[in-house]
Design an enzyme around this catalytic site. Structure first.
Site, mmCIF file in Angstrom:
data_model
loop_
_atom_site.group_PDB
_atom_site.id
_atom_site.type_symbol
_atom_site.label_atom_id
_atom_site.label_comp_id
_atom_site.label_asym_id
_atom_site.label_seq_id
_atom_site.Cartn_x
_atom_site.Cartn_y
_atom_site.Cartn_z
ATOM 1 N N LYS A 100 33.218 30.521 38.834
ATOM 2 C CA LYS A 100 32.714 31.677 38.083
ATOM 3 C C LYS A 100 31.203 31.828 38.198
ATOM 4 C CE LYS A 100 36.584 32.251 34.992
ATOM 5 N NZ LYS A 100 37.431 31.093 35.349
HETATM 6 C C1 PLP Z 1 38.731 31.254 35.808
HETATM 7 C C2 PLP Z 1 39.333 30.191 36.669
HETATM 8 C C3 PLP Z 1 40.488 30.425 37.459
HETATM 9 C C4 PLP Z 1 41.254 31.735 37.414
HETATM 10 O O1 PLP Z 1 40.541 32.794 38.036
HETATM 11 P P1 PLP Z 1 40.921 34.311 37.709
HETATM 12 O O2 PLP Z 1 39.857 35.109 38.325
HETATM 13 O O3 PLP Z 1 40.939 34.427 36.206
HETATM 14 O O4 PLP Z 1 42.269 34.555 38.305
HETATM 15 C C5 PLP Z 1 40.951 29.403 38.277
HETATM 16 N N1 PLP Z 1 40.338 28.196 38.305
HETATM 17 C C6 PLP Z 1 39.236 27.939 37.572
HETATM 18 C C7 PLP Z 1 38.627 26.581 37.651
HETATM 19 C C8 PLP Z 1 38.683 28.919 36.737
HETATM 20 O O5 PLP Z 1 37.602 28.636 35.995
#
Ligand code: PLP
Length: 483
Positions: free
Chosen positions: A113
């Protein structure tokens, strides 16, 4: 480039007009009115670009009301070796011929993220400064999103972050990561309840329109279009890393929750990147896998949502999924509105008997699901075969990716977090603790700064108002130093 709502009720807007808003006024999500088309010639001309230059080429097509020079400065400031650990930003590692790992987790909070959120922090600061405005971000977190937002916004002028988390319910690592931030514009509020209590408080505060306007309250959730756009870049970067010409097709496997990451892959594919398959992996919370296998979209209740060892994928409905259905429906906003009328009432919809389902194959998304035992097995096997330790989310993606990959088509598995964040599961799988990146060794011993509160929206509002009205007043924060 102008933006429309998936539900048809918003007059076309520019990028900066949709940047700071959450949902469109009609409850839908902002979408570019068309996807920029990248010809094979243009694609080849991008092959040798470094990360910031590639990011500029892609983002400038979506953010065309930001002067090019300014956007260049913003991406150059964001995508540095200093912030992301290497000049490559998202390096690709080969595991075996035609199997790769795309490292997306080398940012400050060790999860993918950061790639979008770090850019968002710089972009928000720039746009707010330009308009002489300010923004107070209110959010609830059970871990990753909150810390990623705080590390992106800390020290940014014109922005404050008020982040609610359930007191004592996050891992020690996650808690320390958030609460050790000492920046004056970051406010951690530990609520004496569970995550849903935090989310309910955010809803209550956000529904108070007078308060919201007076105190300029905003959000940075996963439906923010700039976050989606920033995630498109690494699909292109990874494609260039494993191919030699744009004649070649590759597939990606994506550990999914709110459908933001894989949706960015879908946009890359719609722009002309030669992606064969986007392989969607879920954990035990398989609402998306169910849809892509059967055509039934059945959001779950909170009670039906399971807590798993890949917690960032523990979702009951996928907030970006509406954007995909908008494309599947040939951009028929009336149809999306009708479908989400039932979703918003807690109901399901089933496309299997409709004409839309016949088109699903055109979009290249296939899916599968994983669970705790499979995840632990995958971590153990990946270590045994390749001497690489992956985290629990990445393991879900690898597991499903290996099941669904096709011979002769290179598969890139997206690594979405570092194993250091999930030490318990790593120990269970391989019998030792995951390595921590340099600088994180002492994290749990740093002084922590947070405010503890009851489940009480009024108290949260009073706290926010006092910080926003008198920003320079000495902080009354509870200060704790662990020994
Ligand atoms: C947020 C997250 C996801 C999921 O991603 P999306 O964009 O919500 O589908 C997967 N793995 C980790 C480690 C995350 O922080």
């Amino acid at each position: 480039m102008r933006y429309l709502s998936t539900r048809g009720g918003m007059s076309p807007k520019t990028f900066t007009e949709i940047l700071l808003t959450g949902l469109a006024p009609d409850g839908g999500l902002a979408m570019p009115e068309t996807y920029p088309q990248i010809s094979p010639t243009t694609l080849e001309s991008w092959r040798a670009l470094d990360y910031p230059s590639l990011a500029f080429e892609i983002l400038s097509r979506f953010m065309d009301d930001i002067p090019a020079e300014d956007l260049r400065t913003l991406v150059n400031r964001t995508y540095t070796a200093d912030v992301f650990g290497s000049k490559d930003v998202t390096p690709v590692q080969i595991l075996e011929p035609d199997l790769y790992l795309l490292h997306l987790s080398n940012g400050p909070t060790l999860a993918f993220k950061d790639i979008a959120m770090q850019f968002l922090g710089n972009l928000f600061e720039y746009v707010l400064a330009k308009n002489g405005d300010e923004l107070n971000i209110l959010g609830a977190t059970s871990g990753d999103t909150g810390s990623s937002a705080e590390y992106a916004m800390c020290g940014k002028r014109g922005i404050r972050v008020f982040m609610l988390s359930p007191y004592g319910k996050m891992s020690a690592f996650q808690t320390a990561q958030m609460f050790s931030l000492q920046d004056e514009n970051i406010f951690n509020i530990a609520i004496e309840g569970v995550f849903d209590d935090c989310q309910d408080i955010v809803k209550t505060v956000s529904n108070d329109q007078t308060f919201k306007q007076k105190y300029k309250i905003g959000a940075v959730n996963s439906i923010n279009w700039a976050r989606v756009a920033a995630q498109i870049v690494y699909y292109f970067k990874a494609y260039f890393a494993v191919t030699r010409s744009s004649q070649e097709k590759i597939s990606f496997s994506v550990p999914s929750g709110n459908f933001g990451n894989i949706f960015a892959g879908h946009v890359a594919r719609m722009m002309g990147l030669p992606i064969r398959k986007l392989i969607l992996a879920t954990n035990e919370n398989d609402v998306l896998d169910e849809f892509f296998r059967t055509g039934l979209y059945r959001p779950r209740s909170t009670a039906e949502t399971r807590q798993t060892s890949s917690p960032s994928m523990d979702i009951s409905k996928a907030s970006n999924f509406e954007r995909f259905i908008f494309d599947l429906a040939g951009r028929d906003a009336a149809r999306v509105k009708e479908l989400w009328n039932s979703v918003d009432q807690g109901k399901s919809f089933d496309l299997s008997t409709t004409g839309l389902w016949a088109k699903i194959g055109d979009f290249g998304i296939v899916s599968g699901t994983s669970n705790h035992a499979a995840r632990i097995d995958t971590i153990r096997e990946t270590y045994r075969k390749f001497n690489v330790v992956v985290d629990t989310h990445t393991a879900d993606g690898l597991k499903v990716g290996l099941e669904l990959r096709e011979p002769g088509i290179p598969l890139i598995c997206l690594e979405t977090a570092l194993p250091a964040k999930f030490a318990d599961s790593i120990r269970e799988a391989v019998g030792f603790d995951p390595k921590r990146p340099a600088g994180y060794d002492n994290l749990e011993n740093l002084p922590q700064r947070f405010e503890r509160m009851a489940v009480d929206a009024t108290q949260v509002k009073q706290f926010m108002a006092s910080k926003i009205d008198t920003p320079n007043k000495a902080s009354a924060s509870e200060k704790l130093t662990k020994s």
